[in-house]
Design an enzyme around this catalytic site. Structure first.
Site, short mmCIF file in Angstrom:
data_model
loop_
_atom_site.label_atom_id
_atom_site.label_comp_id
_atom_site.label_asym_id
_atom_site.label_seq_id
_atom_site.Cartn_x
_atom_site.Cartn_y
_atom_site.Cartn_z
N HIS A 223 0.81 -1.21 0.00
CA HIS A 223 0.00 0.00 0.00
C HIS A 223 0.85 1.27 0.00
O HIS A 223 0.33 2.38 0.11
CB HIS A 223 -0.92 -0.03 1.24
CG HIS A 223 -2.07 0.90 1.20
ND1 HIS A 223 -2.28 1.87 2.14
CD2 HIS A 223 -3.10 1.02 0.32
CE1 HIS A 223 -3.38 2.54 1.87
NE2 HIS A 223 -3.90 2.05 0.77
N LYS A 225 3.26 4.43 -1.10
CA LYS A 225 3.36 5.39 -2.21
C LYS A 225 4.68 6.13 -2.03
O LYS A 225 4.84 6.93 -1.10
CB LYS A 225 2.20 6.39 -2.20
CG LYS A 225 0.82 5.78 -2.44
CD LYS A 225 0.12 5.42 -1.19
CE LYS A 225 -1.32 4.97 -1.49
NZ LYS A 225 -1.92 4.26 -0.35
N ASP A 230 16.77 10.91 -8.04
CA ASP A 230 18.22 11.16 -7.95
C ASP A 230 18.75 11.14 -6.52
O ASP A 230 19.81 11.70 -6.24
CB ASP A 230 18.57 12.51 -8.59
CG ASP A 230 18.41 12.50 -10.10
OD1 ASP A 230 18.39 11.40 -10.69
OD2 ASP A 230 18.30 13.59 -10.70
N HIS A 397 -9.31 11.22 2.11
CA HIS A 397 -8.49 10.03 1.98
C HIS A 397 -7.13 10.19 2.67
O HIS A 397 -6.33 9.27 2.70
CB HIS A 397 -8.28 9.72 0.49
CG HIS A 397 -7.60 8.42 0.20
ND1 HIS A 397 -6.28 8.34 -0.19
CD2 HIS A 397 -8.06 7.15 0.24
CE1 HIS A 397 -5.95 7.07 -0.39
NE2 HIS A 397 -7.02 6.33 -0.12
N LYS A 399 -4.09 10.51 5.41
CA LYS A 399 -3.71 9.78 6.61
C LYS A 399 -2.70 10.65 7.36
O LYS A 399 -1.49 10.64 7.06
CB LYS A 399 -3.09 8.43 6.27
CG LYS A 399 -3.98 7.55 5.33
CD LYS A 399 -3.65 7.75 3.90
CE LYS A 399 -4.20 6.69 2.96
NZ LYS A 399 -5.56 6.29 3.07
N ASP A 404 0.33 17.10 19.93
CA ASP A 404 0.80 18.26 20.69
C ASP A 404 1.25 19.38 19.76
O ASP A 404 0.56 19.69 18.80
CB ASP A 404 1.88 17.84 21.69
CG ASP A 404 1.31 16.93 22.78
OD1 ASP A 404 0.08 16.96 22.98
OD2 ASP A 404 2.07 16.19 23.41
#
EC number: 2.7.8.-
Length: 479
Positions: A223, A225, A230, A397, A399, A404
């Site tokens: 899952h 991404k 470089d 969508h 996450k 704090d």
């Protein structure tokens, strides 16, 4: 044999029940959590007609054989990297010991396989347009190597744009490596990959099992991404490659998501995570690049690459540790709010400590069963004093976690059992007040465009809806 005979149907039903009993025993011995084992075993015992085939797709797996194979591959990969003088980050890692905020996350030095490193630069990328413009610009400037990894790649306008860009850079002599998940990208036509291969791009599907059956194995999905250009600039977060991620899905638009752009020593960790996945898929190492020098000032970052091959449930423990470390606030946004008992307990305790606990979830479903289960968990959280917000403009969508004043995390991990235990995920933990202020401002805008779930919402929910939510929750451990 008379297929219309009642004896035939009796034998068939008996066979199905025997298979259900066998599958239930298999679930008891192989499913990682007690809740998941109970959910599978009870359904296989009492309604095998409905659950045998789903168990083959979602539940049945040679878990320990896979884990050992993955760990062996990781070990082989690190042996192959031994001569590369990798991980030259001792000075940057030592700086983390001086951070009071990082020290408050007491488990993180041992929980993560990769250290917390200083002298990084991080940029917040809000929504698809900003994210993909930054990624495409970085790839345009590539001169040596580009590493690309997504759970989903679609053969649509955005996917075609990525394909043409990679072909153009490959023609210029840049080494391109693309990894996508075979199940997540099940709709990607083989021609898409073939065109890239013919143009000199190294492209590979990540699969948990060899052969055709992998298409039915939805566990152990990659899952993550990741994009690294470089060895100088990298990207990670919630976006996949598809038109919906830039707001072109009518039912879910506008799509709300978050990515981060990062440079500095932590890119070595990002490349190492990609290398592990690429090595599993190909048994070869991709090129790994270390710059000659790093910035002399910057922020503390730690890459948390989690997955089912970890010696412990790293992703779930990270959520628990983040919640437990909060003294003033813990804000979380996740499209799928299906926490386990440990995370629920940590949230309840945070409320009792006087922490401002807020969770942002979608108001529109993309998976109805998950949405139903998530709604019930949301109601129970509200009763416990957690503030739950439903994002109104479109599908959320992202996450993101904010703890704090100066701790934040952006990545690919959802707040559910699949991310906690079954998927390979990637998260960037950042310890920096200025960056946390940007995350705070972003989330405050999201909360302003959201509707808070109240006790009245719970009372106004129809009995049939509540029944559907409770049925969905029964199978939440295997969602």
């Amino acid at each position: 044999m008379d297929y219309h005979s009642p004896y035939f149907f009796g034998y068939l039903l008996g066979l199905i029940h025997l298979l259900g009993i066998g599958a239930a025993l298999h679930a008891v011995f192989t499913v990682r959590t007690a809740q998941g084992a109970i959910a599978w075993a009870m359904s296989l015992l009492f309604i095998p007609y409905l659950t045998l085939i789903p168990y083959l797709v979602f539940g049945a797996r040679s878990f320990y054989a896979y884990i050992q194979a993955r760990r062996q591959a990781n070990q082989e990969m690190h042996v192959a990297m031994a001569n590369l003088n990798w991980r030259p980050w001792v000075e940057e890692a030592l700086a983390a010991r001086e951070s009071v905020s990082y020290v408050a996350l007491r488990a993180m030095p041992k929980l993560g396989r990769m250290p917390c490193l200083a002298n990084n630069e991080v940029k917040l990328l809000i929504n698809g347009t900003a994210t993909f413009e930054a990624i495409f610009t970085a790839i345009e400037r590539a001169s040596d190597t580009v590493l690309v990894q997504f759970f989903i790649i679609h053969d649509d306008a955005l996917g075609q744009r990525l394909q043409q860009l990679l072909l153009r850079k490959a023609a210029e002599g840049v080494k391109i490596y693309v990894l996508f998940d075979q199940v997540g990208s099940h709709a990607l036509p083989s021609r898409y990959s073939q065109v890239l291969r013919e143009g000199g791009v190294q492209i590979q599907a990540f699969s948990s099992k060899r052969g055709w059956f992998n298409r039915f194995q939805v566990n152990f999905r990659n899952h993550r991404k990741i994009v690294v250009v470089d060895g100088l600039v990298g990207f990670l977060g919630g976006h996949n490659v598809g038109d919906e991620y830039v707001g072109a899905h009518p039912r879910l638009s506008p799509w709300r998501d978050t990515h981060v752009q990062v440079s500095g020593p932590v890119l070595a960790c990002l490349q190492e995570s990609f290398a592990e996945d690429w090595y599993w898929a190909t048994r070869e190492l991709p090129p790994l690049i270390l710059p000659d020098a790093y910035p002399e000032d910057g922020v503390l970052c730690q890459v948390l690459a989690t997955g089912p091959a970890d010696p412990q449930e790293t992703c779930q423990l990270f959520f628990v540790e983040a919640i437990q470390s909060a003294t003033r606030r813990i804000w979380i946004t996740s499209p799928y709010f299906v926490p386990d008992e440990a995370v629920v307990a940590a949230l309840r305790l945070a409320v009792l400590r006087g922490v401002d606990v807020r969770i942002l979830i979608p108001s529109r479903p993309d998976h109805r069963i998950v949405y139903a289960a998530s709604s019930l968990f949301a109601f129970e959280a509200v009763r416990a004093g957690v503030r739950i917000f439903r994002y109104q403009p479109g599908f959320v969508h992202q996450k993101v976690i904010l703890v704090d004043d100066d701790v934040s995390a952006v990545g690919s991990a959802n707040m559910d059992n699949r991310s906690f235990r079954l998927n390979f995920e990637i998260t960037l933990l950042t310890i920096d007040r200025a960056f946390a202020d940007q995350v705070e401002a972003m989330l405050l805008r999201d909360f302003e465009q959201s509707r808070e779930v109240t006790a009245e919402d719970i009372r106004d929910t129809h009995r049939l809806q509540q029944l559907g939510m409770r049925i969905a929750r029964l199978i939440s451990p295997i969602l």
